[in-house]
Each structure stands twice: as C-alpha cells, then as structure tokens.
Enzyme design. Structure first.
Site, short mmCIF file in Angstrom:
data_model
loop_
_atom_site.label_atom_id
_atom_site.label_comp_id
_atom_site.label_asym_id
_atom_site.label_seq_id
_atom_site.Cartn_x
_atom_site.Cartn_y
_atom_site.Cartn_z
CG HIS A 78 -63.50 -21.56 -18.39
ND1 HIS A 78 -63.59 -22.30 -19.56
CD2 HIS A 78 -64.63 -20.81 -18.35
CE1 HIS A 78 -64.72 -22.00 -20.18
NE2 HIS A 78 -65.36 -21.09 -19.47
CG HIS A 241 -70.17 -22.93 -18.57
ND1 HIS A 241 -68.95 -23.50 -18.32
CD2 HIS A 241 -69.93 -21.82 -19.31
CE1 HIS A 241 -68.00 -22.78 -18.90
NE2 HIS A 241 -68.57 -21.75 -19.51
CG ASP A 245 -68.45 -18.45 -18.05
OD1 ASP A 245 -67.37 -19.05 -18.00
OD2 ASP A 245 -69.17 -18.42 -19.07
CG HIS A 268 -67.71 -13.36 -20.30
ND1 HIS A 268 -67.36 -14.11 -19.19
CD2 HIS A 268 -67.84 -14.25 -21.32
CE1 HIS A 268 -67.27 -15.38 -19.54
NE2 HIS A 268 -67.55 -15.49 -20.82
#
Length: 307
Positions: A78, A241, A245, A268
C-alpha cells in the site's frame, strides 16, 4: 528533463500491522537522487536496510514481504502504491516492527502523509521501464486459473478482473480498467480498502495473519454482505483495491512502468512472478528517460503535477 522526486520534510505516524497486530512507528525521510525506496528496521540491535525490490520479495501470503535473511518487512504494497501514484522515486522508510502499518486499509493515509511532507523534484532524470513485448505468467487450471500480463503501452494503464463468487462482491463491478492518462490515482484508486471474510479469520490468525484486522482497516464480509456500517467508498472498491495492490507490487521493480497491465484473479504472488519474469527477459524492456515533461506520456504528466 523529467526529474526524480523525494519528499521535503520528515514525517511520521503510528499504526498497527494488519497481520502481526503489533504497534509500529513509521517514519518517512527524504533520500538523495538515485537512492530508490529503502526500508530500515530501526528496532533491531543493528539497523537492517531492505531496498524495495521485486527480487527481494520472500513471502507473498496475503501481502508482499521483503526479506533479507531472517529480517522481514511485511505488507509494503500500500505504501509502495502511494509512492508510485505520486511519482516518488527516493525515500527512506524507518520501521520499529516488521510490518508497515495498515492505517485504514487503503493507500489514502500514505498519500496524505507524503503530500504533507512536501514533494520535491531532484536534479536527476527519472528513469522508466518501458515494456517492449508482452510478458505473461499463469497458474492453475479451470476454475482455479489466474494470470497476469504486461504489454507495450505509451503510458500506464491497468485492467483487472476478479471472481470471488460472493454476493457482496458480485453485486459490484468485477472488472475495472484505469488509464492514468485520463484517471486519477488519488481520487479513483488510493481510497480503495483491503477486504476479507469473517469465516477465514480464524484460519488466517492460526497462520500468524490478520491479527490486526478490523472494521477500521478493512472491508469485512460475512457470507452475504458487507459488515462495515459506512458501506463502500467506491461502487467497484473490491476490484479497485486489487489494482491498488498491483500498482504497489509492480513498483517493486524500482522504477515506474511504461506499460499496460492486464490480470485475471492475480494477487501478490503472481504479480511478483510477473515482475521477476520481466526482469529476466532483458529484450522485453528498456530503460528510458524524457528530456522534458512534454515528451513523457500523458499518464505521468497528468497525475504528477507538483502542487
């Protein structure tokens, strides 16, 4: 020339790690040109420096974690996203624990802190990674398939599709595309919060994750609905969101991308695989600078105007 950036003044805040649940003090300090983003674990007997780097990522379970031996800095995405969104190249980040504080679950607090510190241009050219040919990574099959791709684009754009098969998420947009030539990171991406499910909390906490998670720093859902009394900040906050990311994960490449990112159910781990795949295929990218802001793609001139 299009110049590198740092902040003008030191700024600090205190928060909690979303996974560790530990209190942490975060200090952001100006850095010289060509320093990059460097995290410092100042709580250890001897300070350990962990440069922000895609190849320095050692764990991607629910967060991007920089690792050097046994020393970790968790949940960097973030803050990295906010730095990318504001075009900041050089920064020292001091932490008194192993995790960047989650704040409100978005990048908005980091944007506020960085702007409060003042953004300054430095006497060195900003270097960009321009993607020259498509790079793609995939995993899984059928229902479990997910993929992410970088492709040539004169600017920076992201297109993301999600598929959680949850009524609260399915009632919102499952796809979003943001081209920063016409969209604003600060207004349209930065406030999108991380999200999670009540029925997963116990399992996550048994793995040492989500110990600091709450309605104050995440969108929380039961089997049917969003539990936060204030609802959603954007109609498509969930997919936005994921874009937030991805921006942070990709900024671990160390320089802004001149590219289009397209992904389906990426996270991720896959984002990091994509970044590593790009670095490994050296004929798929080049480093570029721009002699003037007018030469640079509109995506960078649009958002990075100094206040």
């Amino acid at each position: 020339m299009f110049r590198q950036r740092s902040i003008q003044n030191l700024v600090r805040t205190i928060g909690v790690g979303v996974h560790s649940g530990r209190r942490v003090e975060l200090t952001l300090r100006p850095a010289e040109a060509n320093t990059g983003i460097v995290f410092h674990r100042v709580d250890l007997p001897q300070v350990v420096d962990l440069p922000a780097s895609a190849i320095g990522v050692g764990d991607t379970r629910m967060a991007s974690v920089l690792q050097q031996g046994n020393v970790r800095v968790s949940t960097v995405e973030h803050l990295m996203s906010a730095l990318a969104g504001l075009g900041i190249d050089n920064l020292h980040v001091d932490l008194t624990a192993e995790e960047v504080p989650i704040m409100d679950g978005s990048a908005a607090t980091f944007v506020y802190l960085l702007r409060s510190a003042g953004i300054v241009e430095q006497n060195a050219p900003k270097r960009f990674i321009r993607v020259l040919k498509p790079i793609e990574v995939r995993e899984g099959e059928g229902r479990n398939e997910k993929w992410a791709r970088l492709e040539p684009h004169e600017g920076f754009a992201l297109a993301f599709s999600i598929d959680f098969r949850h009524p609260a998420i399915d009632s919102t947009a499952n796809f979003a595309e943001i081209d920063f030539a016409t969209h604003s990171y600060v207004r349209e991406i930065a406030r999108a919060r991380t999200f999670g499910f009540v029925n997963e909390v116990e399992a996550l906490r048994s793995m040492g994750l989500a110990r600091g998670g709450s309605l104050d720093n995440a969108i929380v859902m039961d089997e049917f609905r969003v539990l936060n009394s204030d609802g959603l900040r954007y109609d498509d906050e969930f997919v936005k969101h994921k874009i937030l990311d991805a921006i942070g994960d990709l900024y671990l490449l160390g320089k802004p991308l001149v590219a289009r990112y397209v992904a389906y159910k990426s996270g991720h781990a896959l984002n990091n695989q994509l970044a590593r795949a790009l670095l490994e295929q050296q004929d798929a990218w080049e480093l570029v600078t721009y002699e003037s802001q007018a030469e640079a793609p509109q995506a960078f001139r649009h958002e990075w105007k100094l206040a």
